[in-house]
Design an enzyme around this catalytic site. Structure first.
Site, short mmCIF file in Angstrom:
data_model
loop_
_atom_site.label_atom_id
_atom_site.label_comp_id
_atom_site.label_asym_id
_atom_site.label_seq_id
_atom_site.Cartn_x
_atom_site.Cartn_y
_atom_site.Cartn_z
N ARG A 234 0.85 -1.19 0.00
CA ARG A 234 0.00 0.00 0.00
C ARG A 234 0.88 1.24 0.00
NH1 ARG A 234 -3.58 -2.58 -1.64
NH2 ARG A 234 -5.59 -3.04 -0.71
N GLU A 263 -4.26 7.42 -4.25
CA GLU A 263 -4.64 6.96 -5.60
C GLU A 263 -5.98 7.57 -6.01
OE1 GLU A 263 -4.53 2.70 -5.43
OE2 GLU A 263 -2.40 2.68 -4.94
N HIS A 281 -1.71 0.68 -10.01
CA HIS A 281 -2.31 -0.34 -9.13
C HIS A 281 -2.92 -1.49 -9.96
CE1 HIS A 281 -4.25 -0.97 -4.90
NE2 HIS A 281 -4.03 -2.13 -5.51
P1 NAP Z 1 -0.95 -11.52 4.48
O1 NAP Z 1 -0.83 -12.95 4.11
O2 NAP Z 1 -1.84 -11.14 5.61
O3 NAP Z 1 0.51 -10.98 4.75
C1 NAP Z 1 0.78 -9.74 5.34
C2 NAP Z 1 2.14 -9.83 6.04
O4 NAP Z 1 2.47 -8.53 6.52
C3 NAP Z 1 2.15 -10.79 7.21
O5 NAP Z 1 3.25 -11.63 7.09
C4 NAP Z 1 2.27 -9.90 8.44
O6 NAP Z 1 3.07 -10.55 9.43
C5 NAP Z 1 2.97 -8.66 7.87
N1 NAP Z 1 2.57 -7.45 8.60
C6 NAP Z 1 1.32 -7.02 8.90
N2 NAP Z 1 1.36 -5.89 9.61
C7 NAP Z 1 2.67 -5.59 9.78
C8 NAP Z 1 3.37 -4.56 10.45
N3 NAP Z 1 2.70 -3.58 11.11
N4 NAP Z 1 4.72 -4.57 10.44
C9 NAP Z 1 5.40 -5.57 9.80
N5 NAP Z 1 4.80 -6.57 9.14
C10 NAP Z 1 3.44 -6.59 9.13
O7 NAP Z 1 -1.47 -10.66 3.25
P2 NAP Z 1 -1.20 -10.91 1.69
O8 NAP Z 1 -2.30 -11.71 1.13
O9 NAP Z 1 0.19 -11.33 1.49
O10 NAP Z 1 -1.41 -9.38 1.17
C11 NAP Z 1 -0.55 -8.38 1.66
C12 NAP Z 1 -0.96 -7.00 1.19
O11 NAP Z 1 -0.64 -6.85 -0.19
C13 NAP Z 1 -2.43 -6.65 1.25
O12 NAP Z 1 -2.84 -6.31 2.55
C14 NAP Z 1 -2.54 -5.50 0.28
O13 NAP Z 1 -2.27 -4.28 0.96
C15 NAP Z 1 -1.42 -5.78 -0.71
N6 NAP Z 1 -1.95 -6.15 -2.03
C16 NAP Z 1 -1.73 -5.34 -3.10
C17 NAP Z 1 -2.18 -5.70 -4.34
C18 NAP Z 1 -1.92 -4.85 -5.54
O14 NAP Z 1 -2.70 -4.89 -6.48
N7 NAP Z 1 -0.83 -4.09 -5.57
C19 NAP Z 1 -2.91 -6.86 -4.51
C20 NAP Z 1 -3.12 -7.67 -3.41
C21 NAP Z 1 -2.63 -7.31 -2.17
P3 NAP Z 1 2.86 -10.22 11.00
O15 NAP Z 1 1.41 -10.38 11.27
O16 NAP Z 1 3.76 -11.20 11.71
O17 NAP Z 1 3.33 -8.82 11.18
C1 8YV Z 2 -7.33 -4.84 -5.79
C2 8YV Z 2 -5.55 -5.02 -3.96
O1 8YV Z 2 -7.14 -4.48 -7.09
O2 8YV Z 2 -6.33 -7.10 -3.16
C3 8YV Z 2 -5.83 -6.00 -2.89
O3 8YV Z 2 -5.52 -5.67 -1.73
O4 8YV Z 2 -4.95 -4.02 -3.75
C4 8YV Z 2 -5.96 -5.30 -5.36
O5 8YV Z 2 -5.94 -6.66 -5.66
C5 8YV Z 2 -7.98 -3.72 -5.09
O6 8YV Z 2 -8.26 -4.01 -3.79
C6 8YV Z 2 -9.26 -3.37 -5.81
O7 8YV Z 2 -9.31 -2.04 -5.95
#
Ligand code: NAP
Ligand code: 8YV
Length: 324
Positions: A234, A263, A281
């Site tokens: 994020r 964004e 994004h």
């Molecule tokens: P996840 O499995 O919950 O992984 C998040 C990781 O972040 C966990 O290992 C957690 O470990 C760590 N974390 C959480 N809070 C933290 C903090 N304050 N300090 C340090 N580490 C922290 O989630 P995921 O499925 O991998 O997704 C992760 C993130 O990717 C989403 O929340 C979203 O923001 C982003 N995302 C972006 C896109 C995109 O389109 N660019 C798409 C999908 C997801 P601990 O709990 O041990 O801290």
């Molecule tokens: C999405 C994301 O595109 O899953 C997330 O956390 O950032 C993206 O996969 C978004 O949430 C939809 O706007």
């Protein structure tokens, strides 16, 4: 129990087309153009029991819907949903984990390669006709060879990125609040210590208060002049002024960014900064993956109203059961 077609589901703001289609086919769908609570009509307040959202869902919208039972978020990151407020009111929140993991990990790798090897700039060079006129594109100062990677947020997506980095021959370290049991990667309890140990930092941590501007001037200085920073987590997790300054001054070498703090607005300084690859994004943005996210979002609503349980509840509301 009511038939699903009689249950009101509100879509505030834009939503993926496949999700909208399925919600319209399954439930009594209502729509408002944004999540502004003043747009809720008395009829919606009387009928809506579910929200299907891609846009923010804040406390006033939740409070305007007295029959609300579940908020199904389109996306794994649910920082735009006031989940603490929902949990306090006994309202279920669901997200869309796993189905997007590999797509987002691919995007992170693309950003890393583009930022380090300047592929978008090299393509621009070709398209602008500079190759025949001026010769080859200049050699890139950065390479993936010999790099050490650090992952900020070694969760589902972080692990999928780590596997890809290993194939590229990079040792992997990470920072989370807690070490991951059984992980083969080196754990750093602080982000700045991780940044000191690596030259390639990939942020895939969730947004929200816990990570607000965590990637700051100190972390970027620790990453160093050969540093490449990639963000698919994020934008709120980055101090964007500090990042722009670090790129301008050569404190780090390059950045690949898919997410931004405000964004769809991207700061002018980041647009103008050297050695940046910026994407709007698109981490999960293939039809294949977005359809899977839409299906999981709608399946969560259907499961809640027909079987009394959510498929992928977020941690804050995992304990909740339907009231009726
Ligand atoms: P996840 O499995 O919950 O992984 C998040 C990781 O972040 C966990 O290992 C957690 O470990 C760590 N974390 C959480 N809070 C933290 C903090 N304050 N300090 C340090 N580490 C922290 O989630 P995921 O499925 O991998 O997704 C992760 C993130 O990717 C989403 O929340 C979203 O923001 C982003 N995302 C972006 C896109 C995109 O389109 N660019 C798409 C999908 C997801 P601990 O709990 O041990 O801290
Ligand atoms: C999405 C994301 O595109 O899953 C997330 O956390 O950032 C993206 O996969 C978004 O949430 C939809 O706007």
């Amino acid at each position: 129990m009511k038939a699903l077609g009689e249950i009101g589901v509100l879509v505030p703001g834009p939503l993926n087309e496949h999700a909208r289609q399925r919600i319209g086919d399954t439930f009594a769908m209502e729509h408002i153009p944004t999540g502004d609570a003043t747009l809720v009509t008395p009829a919606m307040a009387a009928s809506v029991r579910g929200i299907a959202s891609m846009a923010p869902v804040r406390a006033p919208l939740i409070d305007a819907l007295p029959k609300l039972e579940i908020i199904a978020n389109f996306g794994v990151g649910y920082d735009a949903v006031d989940s603490a407020h929902a949990a306090a009111k006994g309202i279920m929140v669901t997200n869309t984990p796993d189905v997007l993991t590999e797509e987002v990990a691919d995007t992170a790798l693309g950003l890393l390669i583009n930022a380090a090897r300047e592929l978008p700039s090299a393509e621009k060079w070709l398209r602008e006709g500079r190759w025949p006129k001026e010769g080859s594109y200049p050699l890139t100062r950065a390479t993936l060879r010999g790099r050490h990677a650090g992952i900020f947020g070694l969760g589902r997506i972080g692990k999928a990125i780590a596997v890809r980095l290993e194939v590229l021959g990079m040792p992997v370290a990470y920072h989370n609040r807690n070490p991951v049991e059984g992980s083969p990667y080196t754990y750093y309890p602080s982000l700045v210590e991780l940044a000191k140990a690596v030259d390639t930092l990939i942020c895939v941590a969730p947004g929200g208060k816990g990570t607000e501007k965590a990637v700051n001037a100190e972390v970027l200085k620790a990453l160093g002049p050969n540093g490449v920073f990639v963000n698919v987590g994020r934008g709120s997790s980055v101090d964007e002024d500090a990042l722009a300054a670090a790129l301008e001054s050569g404190t780090i070498h390059a950045a690949g960014l898919d997410v931004f703090a405000d964004e769809p607005n991207v700061p002018r300084r980041l647009l103008d900064a050297p050695n940046t690859c910026l994407l709007p994004h698109v981490g999960s943005a293939s039809v294949y993956t977005r359809d899977a996210m839409a299906d999981l979002q709608v399946d969560n609503l259907a499961s809640w109203f027909s079987e009394g349980k959510a498929i992928t509840p977020v941690s804050e509301t995992r304990h909740l059961q339907p009231k009726s």
